[in-house]
Design a protein around this motif. Structure first.
Motif, mmCIF file in Angstrom:
data_model
loop_
_atom_site.group_PDB
_atom_site.id
_atom_site.type_symbol
_atom_site.label_atom_id
_atom_site.label_comp_id
_atom_site.label_asym_id
_atom_site.label_seq_id
_atom_site.Cartn_x
_atom_site.Cartn_y
_atom_site.Cartn_z
ATOM 1 N N LYS A 1 0.826 -1.206 0.000
ATOM 2 C CA LYS A 1 0.000 0.000 0.000
ATOM 3 C C LYS A 1 0.861 1.256 0.000
ATOM 4 C CE LYS A 1 -3.788 -0.187 2.243
ATOM 5 N NZ LYS A 1 -4.823 -0.239 3.303
ATOM 6 N N MET A 2 1.950 1.238 0.755
ATOM 7 C CA MET A 2 2.843 2.398 0.802
ATOM 8 C C MET A 2 3.502 2.635 -0.559
ATOM 9 S SD MET A 2 4.058 4.909 2.419
ATOM 10 C CE MET A 2 3.407 4.518 4.056
ATOM 11 N N ILE A 3 3.943 1.545 -1.204
ATOM 12 C CA ILE A 3 4.541 1.655 -2.537
ATOM 13 C C ILE A 3 3.512 2.192 -3.535
ATOM 14 C CG2 ILE A 3 5.529 0.364 -4.471
ATOM 15 C CD1 ILE A 3 6.760 -1.537 -2.420
ATOM 16 N N TYR A 4 2.290 1.730 -3.419
ATOM 17 C CA TYR A 4 1.215 2.167 -4.312
ATOM 18 C C TYR A 4 0.944 3.658 -4.129
ATOM 19 C CZ TYR A 4 -3.359 2.256 -6.591
ATOM 20 O OH TYR A 4 -4.416 2.551 -7.418
ATOM 21 N N ILE A 5 0.882 4.113 -2.885
ATOM 22 C CA ILE A 5 0.620 5.522 -2.601
ATOM 23 C C ILE A 5 1.760 6.407 -3.109
ATOM 24 C CG2 ILE A 5 0.365 7.222 -0.751
ATOM 25 C CD1 ILE A 5 -1.127 5.083 0.840
ATOM 26 N N LEU A 6 3.012 5.961 -2.913
ATOM 27 C CA LEU A 6 4.161 6.737 -3.390
ATOM 28 C C LEU A 6 4.182 6.814 -4.915
ATOM 29 C CD1 LEU A 6 6.969 5.477 -0.969
ATOM 30 C CD2 LEU A 6 5.808 7.697 -0.949
ATOM 31 N N THR A 7 3.836 5.696 -5.568
ATOM 32 C CA THR A 7 3.770 5.679 -7.033
ATOM 33 C C THR A 7 2.679 6.625 -7.525
ATOM 34 O OG1 THR A 7 4.490 3.366 -7.069
ATOM 35 C CG2 THR A 7 3.461 4.229 -9.065
ATOM 36 N N MET A 8 1.517 6.573 -6.882
ATOM 37 C CA MET A 8 0.406 7.454 -7.228
ATOM 38 C C MET A 8 0.807 8.919 -7.075
ATOM 39 S SD MET A 8 -3.324 7.765 -5.347
ATOM 40 C CE MET A 8 -2.625 8.486 -3.865
ATOM 41 N N THR A 9 1.491 9.224 -5.971
ATOM 42 C CA THR A 9 1.917 10.600 -5.713
ATOM 43 C C THR A 9 2.889 11.096 -6.781
ATOM 44 O OG1 THR A 9 1.653 10.238 -3.330
ATOM 45 C CG2 THR A 9 2.967 12.141 -4.013
ATOM 46 N N ALA A 10 3.849 10.229 -7.157
ATOM 47 C CA ALA A 10 4.840 10.611 -8.171
ATOM 48 C C ALA A 10 4.170 10.858 -9.526
ATOM 49 C CB ALA A 10 5.896 9.514 -8.290
ATOM 50 N N LEU A 11 3.225 9.997 -9.898
ATOM 51 C CA LEU A 11 2.542 10.151 -11.184
ATOM 52 C C LEU A 11 1.701 11.423 -11.222
ATOM 53 C CD1 LEU A 11 1.389 6.469 -11.897
ATOM 54 C CD2 LEU A 11 3.203 7.747 -13.051
ATOM 55 N N LEU A 12 1.150 11.812 -10.086
ATOM 56 C CA LEU A 12 0.340 13.025 -10.035
ATOM 57 C C LEU A 12 1.201 14.284 -10.028
ATOM 58 C CD1 LEU A 12 -2.365 11.928 -7.428
ATOM 59 C CD2 LEU A 12 -2.710 12.271 -9.878
ATOM 60 N N LEU A 13 2.336 14.226 -9.328
ATOM 61 C CA LEU A 13 3.185 15.407 -9.202
ATOM 62 C C LEU A 13 3.969 15.711 -10.477
ATOM 63 C CD1 LEU A 13 4.616 15.071 -5.576
ATOM 64 C CD2 LEU A 13 2.804 16.600 -6.394
ATOM 65 N N LEU A 14 4.253 14.683 -11.296
ATOM 66 C CA LEU A 14 5.048 14.891 -12.516
ATOM 67 C C LEU A 14 4.389 15.881 -13.474
ATOM 68 C CD1 LEU A 14 7.466 14.263 -14.271
ATOM 69 C CD2 LEU A 14 6.302 12.187 -15.065
ATOM 70 N N PRO A 15 3.131 15.688 -13.888
ATOM 71 C CA PRO A 15 2.515 16.675 -14.788
ATOM 72 C C PRO A 15 2.320 18.036 -14.129
ATOM 73 C CG PRO A 15 0.909 15.022 -14.113
ATOM 74 C CD PRO A 15 2.240 14.530 -13.659
ATOM 75 N N ILE A 16 2.039 18.052 -12.825
ATOM 76 C CA ILE A 16 1.907 19.339 -12.132
ATOM 77 C C ILE A 16 3.236 20.088 -12.175
ATOM 78 C CG2 ILE A 16 1.487 20.436 -9.898
ATOM 79 C CD1 ILE A 16 -0.485 18.222 -9.270
ATOM 80 N N GLY A 17 4.340 19.356 -12.008
ATOM 81 C CA GLY A 17 5.663 19.967 -12.094
ATOM 82 C C GLY A 17 5.944 20.535 -13.476
ATOM 83 N N LEU A 18 5.522 19.831 -14.523
ATOM 84 C CA LEU A 18 5.710 20.319 -15.892
ATOM 85 C C LEU A 18 4.907 21.599 -16.134
ATOM 86 C CD1 LEU A 18 5.595 16.946 -17.878
ATOM 87 C CD2 LEU A 18 7.586 18.420 -17.531
ATOM 88 N N ILE A 19 3.730 21.683 -15.531
ATOM 89 C CA ILE A 19 2.917 22.894 -15.674
ATOM 90 C C ILE A 19 3.577 24.070 -14.950
ATOM 91 C CG2 ILE A 19 0.690 23.934 -15.083
ATOM 92 C CD1 ILE A 19 -0.563 21.162 -15.474
#
Length: 208
Positions: free
Chosen positions: A129-147
């Motif tokens: 679950k922790m790995i899943y949450i960290l993966t989810m967070t990284a995938l969400l933050l990547l496009p926000i960072g590009l913006i």
């Protein structure tokens, strides 16, 4: 929903009137109105296409939509700067501009809904679950960072706030269910079910 359609028509009408009144020269006003009408027609057609597709399809192919929006966010960084930001694809023949971050908003909301649903329905160990949450967070933050790099801080904050609101709502509902199971909230909650729509909570003190 008829009420939503009426509200949309009212907003569109107010926008067209505002464009007309904001223009000093009539010919400029007509040009702006024409451009806005074209945008409205494109938006209506796109909305009809989106609504005609089962929402389960969006959840199933979320990664495809995610990669497309990510590629667009990367490509837009190599376009010409407009108002000190590289946020737009210019369509010169039509006199229109396309902002990929607007699509990213919808894609990330779909992704967040998919992630939270999977997190709730799938049985996972604490480590998984922790790995899943960290993966989810990284995938969400990547496009926000590009913006943010474009830079378009306003859109980035809107997306971040929307996702945060979804997560907080999900956490609140999940916590309410847990507390309800242990009888902590029964004196304060009126619980009702409606077919497949799920559990509805209403915070109402029970008067004895």
């Amino acid at each position: 929903e008829l009420k939503i359609i009426i509200v949309l028509i009212a907003i569109i009408s107010i926008g067209l009137l505002a464009l007309t009144s904001a223009s000093n020269a009539p010919e400029n006003g007509y040009g702006l109105i024409t451009k806005q009408v074209v945008s409205i027609v494109i938006g209506v057609i796109a909305a009809c296409i989106v609504l005609s597709i089962d929402y389960e399809m969006y959840l199933k192919y979320w990664f495809v939509f995610y990669m497309v929006s990510l590629i667009l966010l990367i490509l837009v960084l190599f376009t010409d700067s407009v108002n000190n930001a590289r946020s737009w694809f210019q369509i010169e023949k039509l006199g229109l501009a396309f902002q990929p971050s607007e699509i990213t908003k919808i894609v990330l909301i779909i992704m967040t809904a998919k992630f939270l649903a999977t997190l709730k329905k799938t049985s996972m160990s604490s480590k998984t679950k922790m790995i899943y949450i960290l993966t989810m967070t990284a995938l969400l933050l990547l496009p926000i960072g590009l913006i943010v790099i474009q830079p378009d801080f306003g859109t980035a904050m809107v997306i971040f706030s929307s996702i945060l609101a979804m997560i907080l709502l999900w956490c609140t509902i999940t916590l309410s269910i847990v507390l309800l199971q242990y009888n902590f909230l029964r004196p304060f909650l009126t619980v009702s079910t409606s077919g497949s729509s799920g559990i509805l909570f209403s915070l109402q003190p029970v008067v004895s």
